[in-house]
Design a protein around this motif. Sequence first.
Motif, mmCIF file in Angstrom:
data_model
loop_
_atom_site.group_PDB
_atom_site.id
_atom_site.type_symbol
_atom_site.label_atom_id
_atom_site.label_comp_id
_atom_site.label_asym_id
_atom_site.label_seq_id
_atom_site.Cartn_x
_atom_site.Cartn_y
_atom_site.Cartn_z
ATOM 1 N N ALA B 202 -8.058 -20.733 2.371
ATOM 2 C CA ALA B 202 -9.127 -20.693 3.296
ATOM 3 C C ALA B 202 -9.997 -21.700 2.962
ATOM 4 C CB ALA B 202 -9.803 -19.175 3.046
ATOM 5 N N PHE B 203 -10.434 -22.635 4.142
ATOM 6 C CA PHE B 203 -11.293 -23.443 4.146
ATOM 7 C C PHE B 203 -12.665 -23.039 4.349
ATOM 8 C CE2 PHE B 203 -7.472 -25.803 5.196
ATOM 9 C CZ PHE B 203 -7.397 -26.802 4.168
ATOM 10 N N ILE B 204 -13.799 -23.609 3.601
ATOM 11 C CA ILE B 204 -14.932 -23.143 3.882
ATOM 12 C C ILE B 204 -15.940 -24.361 4.008
ATOM 13 C CG2 ILE B 204 -14.828 -20.837 2.933
ATOM 14 C CD1 ILE B 204 -16.397 -22.009 0.595
ATOM 15 N N GLU B 205 -17.055 -24.323 4.649
ATOM 16 C CA GLU B 205 -17.872 -25.370 4.847
ATOM 17 C C GLU B 205 -19.327 -25.135 4.934
ATOM 18 O OE1 GLU B 205 -17.249 -29.579 7.015
ATOM 19 O OE2 GLU B 205 -18.237 -28.326 8.365
ATOM 20 N N ASN B 206 -20.299 -25.814 4.184
ATOM 21 C CA ASN B 206 -21.518 -25.074 4.288
ATOM 22 C C ASN B 206 -21.556 -23.824 4.156
ATOM 23 O OD1 ASN B 206 -22.621 -27.753 4.371
ATOM 24 N ND2 ASN B 206 -22.289 -27.973 6.538
ATOM 25 N N GLY B 207 -20.865 -23.004 3.564
ATOM 26 C CA GLY B 207 -21.056 -21.590 3.361
ATOM 27 C C GLY B 207 -20.413 -20.858 4.365
ATOM 28 N N ARG B 208 -20.012 -21.305 5.465
ATOM 29 C CA ARG B 208 -19.298 -20.848 6.493
ATOM 30 C C ARG B 208 -17.822 -20.732 6.399
ATOM 31 N NH1 ARG B 208 -23.394 -20.101 10.679
ATOM 32 N NH2 ARG B 208 -24.926 -21.588 10.449
ATOM 33 N N ASN B 209 -16.940 -19.951 7.030
ATOM 34 C CA ASN B 209 -15.445 -19.881 7.159
ATOM 35 C C ASN B 209 -15.174 -21.145 8.184
ATOM 36 O OD1 ASN B 209 -15.800 -16.803 6.739
ATOM 37 N ND2 ASN B 209 -13.925 -17.655 5.903
ATOM 38 N N LEU B 210 -14.166 -21.861 7.940
ATOM 39 C CA LEU B 210 -13.652 -22.790 8.704
ATOM 40 C C LEU B 210 -12.344 -22.092 9.288
ATOM 41 C CD1 LEU B 210 -13.922 -26.308 7.426
ATOM 42 C CD2 LEU B 210 -14.965 -25.361 9.459
ATOM 43 N N GLU B 211 -10.890 -22.545 8.831
ATOM 44 C CA GLU B 211 -10.010 -21.636 9.089
ATOM 45 C C GLU B 211 -9.167 -21.223 7.987
ATOM 46 O OE1 GLU B 211 -6.975 -23.549 11.474
ATOM 47 O OE2 GLU B 211 -7.752 -25.674 10.761
#
Lengths: 308, 231
Positions: B202-211
């Motif tokens: 699971a990728f996250i960025e700035n506290g949001r889900n990416l994919e």
Amino acid sequence: MDFGPYLMLASLEGAVTAAVLALTAVGLSLVFGVMRVVNVAHGEFFMLGAVLAWWMTSLIGGHPALGFAVALIVVPVLVGLLAAAADVTILKRIAYDPERTIVATIGILYILQQVTLMTYGPDARPVEPPFNTRLALPWVEFSDGRPQLYWPWGLSTTSYKLGVIAAASVVLIGVWIVMARTRIGLVMRATQMDRDMALAFGIPVEKVYGLVFGLGAGLAAMAAVLIVPIQQAHYLMGGDPLLLSFIVVIIGGLGSLPGTVVAAILIGLSDGIISVFFSPTLAKILATLLVALVLVFRPQGLFGVRRA
Amino acid sequence: MLELSEINVAYGRAQILRDLSLTVNAGEILCLLGRNGAGKTTTMKAIMGLLPLMSGRITLDGQTISELPAHKVAGTGIGYIPQGRRLFADLTVAQNLEIGLMVRNSGGAVRDGVLDLFPRLRERLHQRAETLSGGEQQMLATARALCLEPRVLLLDEPTEGLQPSMIEAIRQVIVVMRDRGVAILLVEQRIDAILSVADRVAFIENGRNLETLPADALRADHAILERHLGV
Ligand SMILES: Nc1ncnc2c1ncn2[C@@H]1O[C@H](COP(=O)(O)OP(=O)(O)OP(=O)(O)O)[C@@H](O)[C@H]1O
Ligand SMILES: [Mg+2]
């Protein structure tokens, strides 16, 4: 009297001070160590112990030892429960924020003091010691090159004072055993080292805090019960123990129990000796100066560990 | 098994996690990837109840653990191996394990089982945690979490600062746990070190889900990594 016997007498007085101070300061040190808060009301829990001890012994009557024995056990528990209640109702609500806790405990200090003044009154009242035999002490003298024991006039102590030293030692050893050898001690130390990890491993930190705050106050109260037959109970008597406990805790190293005990012995003994030979005020001045020096040259305390 | 649904988490006013959702199944390794400061450690703290949720919820087998007080979370069977180990420094190895055992009143059999996985700890039971080597400390942090017989393991950068042989030892333990049906959430910087064991990523960025994708897809196409992590 010669200098030698005089010094011995002063040291004995100092040892009594040290014993009571060690108990009081270990209570403060536990609270600071585990909860990281400064309890300014610590001296009032001490005062409450003395006042309740007077109340309980005068209520029970009979042989002084009976009332005293009951007070020695019941009073620290009562004061501990009161402190735990204050922890749950006040300190927990302000999330143990260091500054707000100082203000809150100052509030508790005045409440306890004023309630005591309104109920118990402004008088100093004595508690009869459970036992109080005068013990003459020997000193060594050299006559014709051979050591000889003799009993100088005025060199004496009481069995009760020795009892205080013994009782305080027993309680301190008890505290040490609890901290080092029991599960509850392990839990307290883990909470002290890393509060969040303690939580993440199922330790009910808030309950531990309540327990530690109660235990700290209970130790102060027990010290007061022990000293009240020598010193009398008074609603303003909490100031000195608070100041001296702070001094001891800082010199010993914040949160270090062995350091606290050693510092209490150091401060108590020197307080006794300097008070006898010079004046009690000078003793306090020197102790405060020592704190300043420790803070400047060894901020972690004589026995503390420097933490990152 | 472990499910985070649209959680929002903040430190004071600074919001870190935004509508973050994750699912970790039993017997699966989910690898959480993201740049420094993306909110990986924050996610783990939120699961442990150490940070309050602004909204959203976290469930374990249907039980809403985000409503429990923090000290009750571990008891539901979540073992946490935090970033930087966070051992109880002045306590001995045995005492650190004891804290783990106390969570669910596990007995000597559990302790022995854990020590069988980490024989080096058995030789050092009375050594203070602080004095262990970095690798041994990581073993102890892992062992402490295993002592509560976890259904879920949270590992936050377990290989940080370790030599290859030690990384291999930790990786083997993770695989053993997965094969026993434990749900594993793993945060790792060194993708190559764990990609081989991950089931999903699971990728996250700035506290949001990416994919979130199967690890196989990543192994097949490294461009995805570059896109999300810029490595
Ligand atoms: N106690 C705190 N108070 C305020 N902000 C914090 C706190 N802890 C972390 N943050 C901020 O939250 C953000 C996410 O931090 P977090 O530790 O979750 O990142 P991370 O993904 O684990 O990064 P890394 O890979 O470097 O470990 C960062 O911007 C960080 O500065
Ligand atoms: Mg992190």
